[in-house]
Enzyme design. Structure first.
Site, PDB file in Angstrom:
ATOM      1  N   ASN A 232     -13.847  45.446  31.782  1.00 13.54           N
ATOM      2  CA  ASN A 232     -14.787  44.748  30.901  1.00 13.54           C
ATOM      3  C   ASN A 232     -16.204  45.202  31.255  1.00 13.54           C
ATOM      4  OD1 ASN A 232     -12.708  43.224  29.730  1.00 13.54           O
ATOM      5  ND2 ASN A 232     -12.860  41.646  31.303  1.00 13.54           N
TER       6      ASN A 232
ATOM      7  N   HIS B 101     -15.264  46.421  38.474  1.00  6.60           N
ATOM      8  CA  HIS B 101     -13.891  46.086  38.870  1.00  6.60           C
ATOM      9  C   HIS B 101     -12.942  46.489  37.754  1.00  6.60           C
ATOM     10  CE1 HIS B 101     -15.908  42.653  36.974  1.00  6.60           C
ATOM     11  NE2 HIS B 101     -14.744  42.359  36.407  1.00  6.60           N
TER      12      HIS B 101
ATOM     13  N   GLN C  15     -17.864  41.157  30.354  1.00  2.18           N
ATOM     14  CA  GLN C  15     -18.047  41.228  31.808  1.00  2.18           C
ATOM     15  C   GLN C  15     -18.786  39.989  32.296  1.00  2.18           C
ATOM     16  OE1 GLN C  15     -20.052  44.813  33.081  1.00  2.18           O
ATOM     17  NE2 GLN C  15     -19.577  44.481  35.246  1.00  2.18           N
TER      18      GLN C  15
HETATM   19  P1  AMP Z   1     -14.937  40.051  34.332  1.00  2.00           P
HETATM   20  O1  AMP Z   1     -15.012  38.796  33.509  1.00  2.00           O
HETATM   21  O2  AMP Z   1     -14.245  41.194  33.694  1.00  2.00           O
HETATM   22  O3  AMP Z   1     -16.307  40.409  34.888  1.00  2.00           O
HETATM   23  O4  AMP Z   1     -14.005  39.690  35.568  1.00  2.00           O
HETATM   24  C1  AMP Z   1     -14.400  38.912  36.652  1.00  2.00           C
HETATM   25  C2  AMP Z   1     -13.151  38.337  37.245  1.00  2.00           C
HETATM   26  O5  AMP Z   1     -13.458  37.873  38.546  1.00  2.00           O
HETATM   27  C3  AMP Z   1     -12.580  37.146  36.468  1.00  2.00           C
HETATM   28  O6  AMP Z   1     -11.257  37.452  36.047  1.00  2.00           O
HETATM   29  C4  AMP Z   1     -12.611  36.020  37.498  1.00  2.00           C
HETATM   30  O7  AMP Z   1     -11.495  35.161  37.402  1.00  2.00           O
HETATM   31  C5  AMP Z   1     -12.639  36.767  38.799  1.00  2.00           C
HETATM   32  N1  AMP Z   1     -13.221  36.067  39.930  1.00  2.00           N
HETATM   33  C6  AMP Z   1     -14.378  35.356  39.950  1.00  2.00           C
HETATM   34  N2  AMP Z   1     -14.612  34.881  41.186  1.00  2.00           N
HETATM   35  C7  AMP Z   1     -13.585  35.286  41.960  1.00  2.00           C
HETATM   36  C8  AMP Z   1     -13.237  35.110  43.346  1.00  2.00           C
HETATM   37  N3  AMP Z   1     -14.007  34.400  44.182  1.00  2.00           N
HETATM   38  N4  AMP Z   1     -12.094  35.671  43.789  1.00  2.00           N
HETATM   39  C9  AMP Z   1     -11.302  36.372  42.955  1.00  2.00           C
HETATM   40  N5  AMP Z   1     -11.573  36.591  41.660  1.00  2.00           N
HETATM   41  C10 AMP Z   1     -12.693  36.049  41.166  1.00  2.00           C
END
Ligand code: AMP
Ligand code: ZN
Length: 110
Positions: A83, A96, A90
């Site tokens: 994303n 990621h 994002q």
């Molecule tokens: P995006 O929305 O593509 O930027 O993805 C960010 C991702 O990070 C989301 O799927 C969240 O659920 C995940 N996320 C946020 N905080 C944490 C955390 N502390 N540990 C693991 N995943 C997380």
């Protein structure tokens, strides 16, 4: 990047369920999984998004991804998602790759 959530995970300042780690890459389970297996693959260095990614780091992420697919015994396929930016959905601005597996994925994505 002291305020970056994923940099804090890299630095072990906040906990994560780490499933793979080497010199350059960390992978951990998403805290809010949207598939039976939902792993995030990140570079240890702070890159904002896929546009900041060079070939060397892309190769390292790809190697980690392949190792994870074997390690997690993902045999029926998977989806990799990066994303990017506002329209890409994002929410964490540290690059990621979402590695999603364990169910059929719809198309087109939402
Ligand atoms: P995006 O929305 O593509 O930027 O993805 C960010 C991702 O990070 C989301 O799927 C969240 O659920 C995940 N996320 C946020 N905080 C944490 C955390 N502390 N540990 C693991 N995943 C997380
Ligand atoms: Zn970061």
């Amino acid at each position: 990047m002291s305020e970056c959530l994923f940099c804090k995970i890299v630095e072990k300042k906040i906990p994560a369920n780490v499933v793979f780690e080497n010199e350059h890459i960390v992978a951990f389970r998403d805290i809010n999984p949207v598939a039976p297996q939902h792993i995030l693959v990140i570079p240890k260095t702070h890159l904002e998004n896929i546009l900041d990614l060079d070939g060397a780091m892309a190769n390292r992420m790809l190697d980690a991804l392949k190792q994870l697919v074997a390690q997690e015994k993902i045999e029926k396929g998977f989806r990799v998602v990066a994303n990017t930016g506002e329209h890409g959905g994002q929410t964490v601005y540290h690059l990621h790759w979402h590695l999603l597996s364990g169910r059929h994925m719809g198309w087109p994505p939402g």
